[in-house]
Motif scaffolding. Sequence first.
Motif, short mmCIF file in Angstrom:
data_model
loop_
_atom_site.label_atom_id
_atom_site.label_comp_id
_atom_site.label_asym_id
_atom_site.label_seq_id
_atom_site.Cartn_x
_atom_site.Cartn_y
_atom_site.Cartn_z
N VAL B 11 73.00 25.55 59.60
CA VAL B 11 73.05 26.68 58.65
C VAL B 11 73.78 26.25 57.38
N LEU B 12 74.89 25.51 57.54
CA LEU B 12 75.68 25.05 56.40
C LEU B 12 74.84 24.14 55.49
N ALA B 13 74.15 23.18 56.11
CA ALA B 13 73.35 22.23 55.33
C ALA B 13 72.21 22.93 54.59
N VAL B 14 71.52 23.85 55.29
CA VAL B 14 70.41 24.56 54.66
C VAL B 14 70.93 25.43 53.51
N THR B 15 72.09 26.09 53.74
CA THR B 15 72.68 26.94 52.70
C THR B 15 73.01 26.11 51.46
N LEU B 16 73.56 24.90 51.67
CA LEU B 16 73.94 24.05 50.54
C LEU B 16 72.72 23.68 49.70
N VAL B 17 71.65 23.27 50.39
CA VAL B 17 70.44 22.89 49.65
C VAL B 17 69.86 24.10 48.91
N ALA B 18 69.85 25.27 49.59
CA ALA B 18 69.32 26.48 48.96
C ALA B 18 70.15 26.86 47.74
N LEU B 19 71.49 26.75 47.86
CA LEU B 19 72.36 27.08 46.73
C LEU B 19 72.13 26.12 45.57
N ALA B 20 72.00 24.82 45.88
CA ALA B 20 71.77 23.82 44.83
C ALA B 20 70.45 24.13 44.11
N ALA B 21 69.42 24.48 44.90
CA ALA B 21 68.13 24.84 44.29
C ALA B 21 68.29 26.07 43.41
N GLY B 22 69.09 27.04 43.91
CA GLY B 22 69.31 28.26 43.14
C GLY B 22 70.00 27.99 41.82
N VAL B 23 71.01 27.10 41.85
CA VAL B 23 71.75 26.76 40.62
C VAL B 23 70.79 26.22 39.57
N LEU B 24 69.86 25.34 40.02
CA LEU B 24 68.95 24.70 39.06
C LEU B 24 67.81 25.63 38.64
N ALA B 25 67.35 26.49 39.56
CA ALA B 25 66.13 27.24 39.29
C ALA B 25 66.39 28.53 38.51
N THR B 26 67.58 29.10 38.66
CA THR B 26 67.78 30.42 38.07
C THR B 26 67.80 30.34 36.54
N ALA B 27 67.20 31.38 35.92
CA ALA B 27 67.06 31.36 34.46
C ALA B 27 68.35 31.79 33.78
N SER B 28 69.12 32.68 34.42
CA SER B 28 70.34 33.19 33.80
C SER B 28 71.48 32.20 33.99
N LEU B 29 72.13 31.81 32.87
CA LEU B 29 73.22 30.85 32.95
C LEU B 29 74.39 31.41 33.74
N PHE B 30 74.66 32.71 33.56
CA PHE B 30 75.76 33.34 34.28
C PHE B 30 75.54 33.26 35.79
N ARG B 31 74.32 33.63 36.20
CA ARG B 31 73.99 33.60 37.63
C ARG B 31 74.10 32.17 38.16
N SER B 32 73.65 31.21 37.34
CA SER B 32 73.70 29.80 37.72
C SER B 32 75.15 29.36 37.98
N ILE B 33 76.07 29.81 37.11
CA ILE B 33 77.48 29.44 37.28
C ILE B 33 78.05 30.06 38.54
N VAL B 34 77.72 31.34 38.78
CA VAL B 34 78.24 32.01 39.98
C VAL B 34 77.73 31.28 41.23
N LEU B 35 76.45 30.90 41.23
CA LEU B 35 75.90 30.17 42.38
C LEU B 35 76.59 28.81 42.53
N PHE B 36 76.93 28.18 41.39
CA PHE B 36 77.61 26.89 41.43
C PHE B 36 78.99 27.03 42.09
N ILE B 37 79.69 28.14 41.79
CA ILE B 37 81.00 28.38 42.40
C ILE B 37 80.83 28.57 43.91
N VAL B 38 79.81 29.36 44.30
CA VAL B 38 79.56 29.58 45.73
C VAL B 38 79.20 28.24 46.39
N PHE B 39 78.43 27.41 45.68
CA PHE B 39 78.08 26.08 46.19
C PHE B 39 79.34 25.26 46.46
#
Lengths: 100, 317
Positions: B11-39
């Motif tokens: 679960v941890l490994a899948v979550t990490l990859v999903a979060l990394a994908a989210g950081v790169l894919a999301t259009a909003s810079l703010f959302r990207s930063i928040v996902l980066f912190i969660v990552f």
Amino acid sequence: MPVVDLLALVLMLTGAAFFFAGTVGLLRFPDVYCRLHALTKVDNLGLGFVLAGLALRSGLLTVALKLLLIWLLVLLASTTACHLSARAARHLGVEPWRRA
Amino acid sequence: MTAILWAFDVVLAVTLVALAAGVLATASLFRSIVLFIVFGLTMSIAWARLDAVDLGLVEAAVGAGLTGALLLNTLGHMRSQAEFTPEPSHGPGGRLALALAAGTAGLAIGAAVWAWPDAFAGLGDRVDTHLAESGAQNPVTAVLLNFRAYDTLLEIGVLVVAVVAVWALSPMRGRVLDADPPGLVLAGFVHLLVPVVVLVAGYLLWMGTDAPGGAFQAGAVLAAAGVLLLITGRVAPPQLQAIVERGAVVLGLVAFLAVGVAVMAGGHAFLELPDAWATTLILLLESLLTISIAIVLVILFAGGRTDAAHPPEDAAP
């Protein structure tokens, strides 16, 4: 299973249930103020239960006191973060949700 | 129990990859930063699962905490500039090239790990054998401050160079930090928290020689207190005019070099800590490094010089 472990398990599962409720609230509640309410109150309580369970499992007073300190710090931080988020939302003119 | 841990790791490994994908894919810079912190926070759990608690602490304090604050502050500053448009500077072709380059590098690293001979156990055994003569009980500290002190010397050098580079850029115009007064709740929170943070930093520093912790963790935690004081207007952004401020930036590097050269007088090689003095020297170096790391991170957060003609509105009265 020893009584202490059983009690710890019940405490941690109760905590997990609170986290689940808080997360459902975060996803389902209508506006930022309601979501903050769900997130801070319910998750803090859930964390308290999980940490109480962990403290029992550790069986060490020093670990239990450290966990208590962590809980108090999280309470302080999440209360402040909740207040700041709500304050920022109000500054931005977000109207509180009302039942139509 | 092993099955549960295995499931947790998946679960941890899948979550990490999903979060990394989210950081790169999301259009909003703010959302990207928040996902980066969660990552970063999720990554610190992954390090803890790999028994690398030292890395977990650094990841939580620097990767999630300070880098997150740095990125959010930068975004706020960019938004306050009228000319800012949050468009990616490279088109689809550029993105594809970047993805290919990153993918190739990832595959190469994966192949290198795969090609490890089974008998190769790394350098862990050698560190354990010589741990007693390092002056530290924590193998990570032994490697960072003694066996591979060169690396740490260069790292603190990089931090000092980063401050010099930031300072050489044109001054910050207008709003550096939020112009709003902090409010009673935040002010009270900072009032309560800063002494606790200083205590935690001291604890991490002191424990660092025989348990996870050390200069980088302690410095990052101390810097967090500095950032809190900065954003609530308790202290003015550093101007690096006073000799004390400038001295604090280079303190760690200078001490490191001084110790490295001083041991040569006793017939040792550069940075080769004599066994009898190792513990004292490590503790001394870590203490001074903590101060430098903390002030460097606070300066990087503040973002550089403030324009004398347009002082930040929230500078302390």
